[in-house]
Enzyme design. Structure first.
Site, short mmCIF file in Angstrom:
data_model
loop_
_atom_site.label_atom_id
_atom_site.label_comp_id
_atom_site.label_asym_id
_atom_site.label_seq_id
_atom_site.Cartn_x
_atom_site.Cartn_y
_atom_site.Cartn_z
N GLY A 153 1.19 -1.37 -0.33
CA GLY A 153 -0.13 0.25 -0.43
C GLY A 153 0.53 0.98 -0.05
N ASN A 154 0.45 2.47 0.46
CA ASN A 154 1.02 3.36 0.44
C ASN A 154 0.16 4.36 1.30
OD1 ASN A 154 -0.64 5.24 -0.86
ND2 ASN A 154 -0.59 3.99 -2.72
N HIS A 155 1.11 5.72 1.46
CA HIS A 155 0.78 6.73 2.66
C HIS A 155 -0.82 7.65 2.06
CE1 HIS A 155 3.81 5.98 5.02
NE2 HIS A 155 4.62 6.39 4.44
N SER A 156 -1.39 7.61 1.21
CA SER A 156 -2.15 8.03 0.46
C SER A 156 -2.98 8.62 1.70
CB SER A 156 -2.83 8.07 -0.69
OG SER A 156 -3.63 9.25 -0.70
N ALA A 192 -3.81 7.03 -5.22
CA ALA A 192 -2.18 7.27 -5.36
C ALA A 192 -2.43 5.35 -5.61
CB ALA A 192 -1.83 7.47 -3.95
#
Ligand code: C5P
Length: 426
Positions: free
Chosen positions: A218-221, A286
């Site tokens: 995943g990512n920080h969005s 993102a």
């Protein structure tokens, strides 16, 4: 096109919170708190009937300022004009049907309506009432009059009302009211109704690519910028569908229809479906560039013979923005559909974020690209943003630092202008 001229709301503002007599009046207390926590000076002006729902003592304690309802209090201080003259922002929570009728016709029979007549600062009304009242032609006319006079009338939320009924007429969440009202101070022009009936598809948040039932890539969005775009477009009259991946604990964007997705493939499918029906597509999500080639059905073990956990095979995800632009070229999506992308760049030793974004807009082929410098953890999860807007034909504008609502407003201004430019003959 321009993106300048946004006011700074980090200074202490003089905020008047008006409260009209409706069941949702108790939520005004949270709005007062929200402004106070951001360091603003709050003065509460309820109507007489609002005090049947919440007592003056509550508002005095929360705001730290005296509360009065009538023009006959503090007459020596000419209070009926002073409160409105000194305000940087007036917000009415809830704005009832009766209150809007009085305000639309310039009545000044209590301190709140008198304050509205005097105020030259942004005035934001957050309506709350039963759906029948909101839909009544008299209320529709009053809202139209108020908007014509420059008052910002937020569209109410759709949801559970006081009785068993559900529909449009619910008060937006207090934190949404605070954010939108401050965005009105940053730039009231961002609330003009120039997208009445225009259909938007917006991707937002981060995608998650499952490795096994407990792990994902995943990512920080946080989804904040995409949700701010959705709310601002809806407040400008647009019909908005948000294809939302994972977001922080944000309230559902006011006025938007939300389609929840998990992975990039799910987001691509939903975006594909909804972009066919949209006049404007904005890709603020993102998106994970790669996904595991396969997802394990059971939790993967570490330290086992095949060591699959330390050797996850990845395959590339589809580029949702680039493929949507391709589909427009292929005639599957009308040529008039406006496409907006984002570029979150850190730059490197040889290339600045802006240079990378200039290469990206050509590669992706979208009409506009919002570029942010995300080096040093800037932007992700933050409530403010800054950057540059690029157009495919080589124009570039600075987007001044401001809340993500204000940045959304600048992006929407650029979309609005682009849509007014004559389209090339096919
Ligand atoms: O290539 P990059 O990920 O930097 O591109 C960013 C832009 O492309 C954003 O607008 C993002 O939403 C979109 N994008 C997409 N699908 C992907 C990757 C990015 O729509 N697989």
């Amino acid at each position: 096109m321009h993106a300048a001229g946004n006011a700074d709301v980090s200074e202490c503002l003089k905020v008047v919170v008006g409260v009209a007599g409706g069941i949702a009046a108790y939520k005004a207390a949270h709005v007062v708190r929200g402004f106070k926590e951001l360091g603003h000076d709050v003065r509460v002006v309820p109507t007489e009937s609002a005090l049947n729902f919440v007592g003056a003592a509550t508002f005095e304690a929360l705001s730290g300022n005296p509360v009065s309802t009538t023009v006959f209090d503090a007459v020596d201080e000419v209070q009926h004009v002073r409160v409105g003259q000194e305000a940087d922002l007036v917000v009415v929570v809830p704005a009832t049907a009766d209150f809007m009728a009085r305000a639309a016709h310039g009545r000044a029979d209590d301190l709140l309506t008198a304050t509205l007549l005097v105020a030259t600062c942004p005035v934001v009304l957050a309506p709350a009432m039963h759906t029948e009242m909101w839909n009544h032609p008299a209320t529709r006319d009053n809202v139209a009059i108020l908007r014509r006079h420059g008052t910002i009338v937020l569209d109410p939320a759709h949801g559970r009302l006081t009785g068993k009924d559900t529909g449009p007429g619910r008060l937006p969440e207090p934190e949404q009211i605070v954010s939108l009202a401050l965005a009105a101070v940053e730039n009231p022009r961002h609330f003009r109704r120039d997208f009445e009936g225009v259909r938007f598809m917006i991707t937002a948040g981060g995608t998650r690519e499952a490795i096994d039932p407990v792990r994902f890539i995943g990512n920080h969005s946080s989804g904040r910028q995409g949700f701010a775009l959705a709310e601002m477009a809806a407040q400008r009259g647009a019909q908005v569908t948000v294809v939302a991946g994972h977001t922080d604990q944000l309230p559902t964007p006011l006025g938007a229809n939300v389609v929840k997705v998990d992975s990039t493939l799910e987001m691509a499918k939903a975006a594909h479906e909804h972009s066919k029906l949209a006049d404007v597509c904005i890709f603020a999500a993102a998106v994970a560039d790669f996904r595991p080639a396969s997802t394990a059905g059971a939790k993967m073990k570490k330290g086992v013979a095949d060591d699959a956990l330390s050797n996850i095979q990845l395959v590339e995800n589809p580029d949702i923005l680039a493929t949507t632009v391709e589909r427009r070229k292929a005639g599957e999506i009308p040529a008039t559909t406006t496409m907006v992308g984002f570029a979150a760049e850190t730059g490197d030793e040889t290339t600045t974020p802006l240079e990378l974004a200039k290469q990206k807009i050509v590669r992706k082929g979208c009409d506009l690209l919002m570029c942010n410098d995300v080096s040093g953890g800037q932007t992700f999860g933050a409530t403010d943003n800054v950057g540059w807007l690029l157009s495919l034909d080589g124009e570039q504008w600075d987007v001044p630092r401001g809340s993500k609502f204000s940045v959304a407003g600048s992006i929407l201004d650029a979309v609005s202008e682009l849509r007014q430019e004559p389209q090339p003959a096919e």
